[in-house]
Structures are given as C-alpha cells and as structure tokens.
Design a protein around this motif. Structure first.
Motif, short mmCIF file in Angstrom:
data_model
loop_
_atom_site.label_atom_id
_atom_site.label_comp_id
_atom_site.label_asym_id
_atom_site.label_seq_id
_atom_site.Cartn_x
_atom_site.Cartn_y
_atom_site.Cartn_z
N PHE A 139 43.99 45.76 49.29
CA PHE A 139 45.24 46.10 48.60
C PHE A 139 45.23 45.67 47.13
CE2 PHE A 139 46.87 46.06 53.10
CZ PHE A 139 47.06 47.44 53.15
N GLU A 140 44.40 44.70 46.79
CA GLU A 140 44.24 44.33 45.38
C GLU A 140 43.63 45.49 44.58
OE1 GLU A 140 41.86 40.85 45.38
OE2 GLU A 140 43.50 39.51 46.03
N ARG A 141 42.84 46.31 45.23
CA ARG A 141 42.14 47.40 44.55
C ARG A 141 42.77 48.77 44.79
NH1 ARG A 141 39.22 43.26 44.96
NH2 ARG A 141 37.34 42.87 43.71
N GLU A 142 43.92 48.79 45.42
CA GLU A 142 44.54 50.05 45.80
C GLU A 142 44.76 50.97 44.61
OE1 GLU A 142 48.56 51.67 48.06
OE2 GLU A 142 48.10 49.53 48.04
N GLU A 143 45.37 50.50 43.56
CA GLU A 143 45.65 51.36 42.41
C GLU A 143 44.36 51.82 41.73
OE1 GLU A 143 48.48 52.86 41.53
OE2 GLU A 143 49.13 52.01 43.44
#
Length: 370
Positions: A194-198
């Motif tokens: 989720f840290e890398r989602e964007e």
C-alpha cells in the motif's frame, strides 16, 4: 488434463475443412489451459493443431475466436508484403464445414483447429542474449504490425486482467474477509504494497489523461509464446487467446518479469533473486528494433512503469490468494503462495534498486540503430 478416446476426437475433427484424410491424432504439447492434439493427414506436408478451448477460463468463446480471427486476418494483410508464405508467420484458423470458427460437441466442449507450424521451436527459459533479443523483436514486431488495427474492435476477453485498481480492490476484500485467519502474519507485506499503491497506478493515470493510446496487446509475453526457426530467427507469435485491448507497457513489463529474474518464480532462497541485466538489455534492444517505429514518447516513458508494475501486480495477486486460502493458484505446500509473494516482492525491490541503470538502458536502446 481431460482424456478423450480416438473415436471422440475423430468425430470432432470430421467437422472441420481439412485437406486430406486423417491419418493420426496424438496429444501435443504441454499447455496448462487448452488440451492440444496434432492431426496428421495423408495429403501434402501440412499438419493441424486441434485444441479444446477451456471455456471455464474463456467463457466468451465467440469473442475469443472473433479476436483471433481479426488479429490473424490483419497480420496476414501486413505479412503478404513482407514474406512469401504468410501462413508460416501467423496462426491460421481452419473453419468447420459449416463455416464456423469452432465446433461445440455433444458434451458441451468447444474445439478449434489451426494449421500446425512445423519446423519451428520454442524455449521455456531465456538463456542467452540472442534469445532475449529475438523475444523482444518478436513482441515488438507483433505490436507494430497490429498498431494499425483499431483496438476497440476486439473484445476484452479477461476484463481488468492488468488493472491494478481491480487487483488491489480484490486484495482489500480478502483482507476484510480474512477467511482462514492469515492476515496477522502478512502485515509487513501489506504495508509495502500500500505504500507503493500510487506509484504503481502511473500507467492507469496516464491512460486516464489520454496520454497512452489503446493498443492491441498480447498479455502473455512468455518466451515460449514465440516460435523460432531452426536458426533461432523469429517466425511467429502464438497463443493468441489473451490478445485484447491494452497498453504496450503491460506486455513489456510482463516479458521483463519473466526473463530478468535469475531465480524461479517460487524460489525460497531470496538471495538467488538477482537481476540478469544483459538479458534485460538484449530484450529491450530487440523490442525497440521493431517498436520504436510506432511508439509515442509517452508510451516509451510508460515502459519503465510496466517493468515495476507487473511483478508488483503478481505480489498483490499471490498475496490475495494466500489470504483467501489458496483458492485460485495451484499450490504444492501450505505457504506456497506466500513464498511466491516474497519472491516477486524481492524482484520489485531489486528493480527499484537498479532503476537508474535500467532506465539508462531503455533510453539508449531507443536511439541505438537496429
């Protein structure tokens, strides 16, 4: 794998317009989705490939076969100006005696026949830079040849197949349900995802802004879907079941994912997950030797995002299945999907660490004469 007796197969084959009388029908290849058989006839030097279409995976059989027909017809129109025998450089659908693209039998199974491309070979694993270059050239040429065909004419056979928003939505549903109580042990993995989602949504964002043209993409760019002649020259791209509208970065990223990792997809020893940079460079150079003729600047920019996205997407998919209780992928031991998750996650980390070097190779390959 399904079992069929010779009488059943002969009845199916008799529905198609073959040149000659059937001499033999034997199981062919090692595909995991469709059952395949080699059909030999008594006239000429032509053999045929009989396949049972797995309609559980591909329920829209009409759309599937219409896609393949559109693509192969277009490829033949392009190839007629480039090669002597177009049937050796793309698949050819053999119609039924009633003119249909497939035959449905009494058991509800769907069958199709192609001309079998004899005298070719393929490799499951890329071992040399020459092979990697050939793979890149094959898929770059395939995309280039189809760049003049309107992608909206094709059906999306596997909806949302490379849509990361869809994959992350499935992960969130799995987290909420936590059906088998595995959530507590994967907290760090979820944080990483989720840290890398964007960051991993960049291709979708570019597409939503209208910066990326919708293309016809293969969507299964494994090296064994490239047929080579006996001198290892590119002859044909096969396995067109997943051909549908998409973005070129998806094909590029998935090909890189399958060749750059020196380890197996489920390697437990993460120290073995290292990057084979020479294969990356060779594939990229082969790809641009064909694809630079039609790619836009934004598409070229998006290729690096595809390199990161495709292994990341596999992290998401493997972990989703692990949390759900291993309901999609076949597993051979309890934490098999968790091992796969960690292997692909290590690959993403390795790619991130080598970003400057890999992006420089991409930049140089675009301008290097083929």
């Amino acid at each position: 794998m399904s079992v069929y007796d010779s009488e059943e197969l002969e009845k199916v084959v008799s529905s198609f317009e073959l040149d000659g009388k059937v001499v033999s029908i034997e199981r062919f290849g090692s595909g995991h989705i469709n059952d395949s058989f080699r059909v030999v006839v008594n006239e000429g030097d032509k053999s045929y490939l009989l396949q049972r279409i797995n309609h559980k995976i591909f329920p829209n059989v009409d759309g599937l076969m219409d896609n393949i027909d559109l693509v192969t017809t277009h490829l033949k129109s392009v190839l007629k100006n480039e090669v002597i025998d177009v049937d050796k450089h793309t698949l050819t659908i053999i119609p039924t005696k009633s003119g249909a693209k497939y035959q449905k039998d009494a058991n509800g199974d769907y069958w199709r026949i192609f001309i079998l491309l004899d005298g070719t070979k393929s490799y499951d694993i890329v071992e040399t830079t020459k092979q990697a270059f050939a793979g890149g050239m094959a898929f770059g040429r395939f995309q280039k040849q189809l760049s003049t065909l309107d992608a909206t004419q094709l059906v999306e056979i596997l909806p949302n197949f490379h849509n990361i928003d869809f994959r992350l939505s499935n992960l969130r549903k799995a987290i909420e349900a936590d059906r088998v109580g595995r959530l507590a042990e994967v907290g760090e993995l979820l944080d990483y995802i989720f840290e890398r989602e964007e960051k991993m949504r960049r291709i979708l964002v570019m597409a939503q802004k209208g910066e990326l043209p919708l293309r016809i993409t293969h969507n299964d760019t494994k090296f064994n879907n490239v047929l080579l002649d006996q001198e290892d020259n590119v002859q044909c791209v096969i396995d067109l079941d997943t051909v549908m509208p998409g973005y070129v970065a998806y094909d590029f990223g998935d090909a890189i994912r399958t060749i750059i990792n020196a380890a197996a997809e489920d390697e437990k020893d993460l120290n073995k997950v290292v990057l084979n940079i020479p294969l990356f460079q060779a594939y990229t150079e082969g790809y641009f030797s064909e694809a630079k003729d039609f790619l836009t600047e934004k598409e070229i920019e998006s290729l690096w995002y595809g390199v990161l996205l495709l292994p990341y997407m596999q992290v998401v998919r493997f972990l989703t299945d692990y949390i759900d209780g291993d309901v999609y992928y076949k597993v051979h031991y309890t934490d098999h999907n968790l091992v796969r998750t960690n292997t692909q996650l290590k690959l993403v980390k390795e790619l991130e660490g080598a970003e400057a070097q890999l992006r420089e190779i991409l930049s140089q390959s675009v301008v290097t004469p083929s």
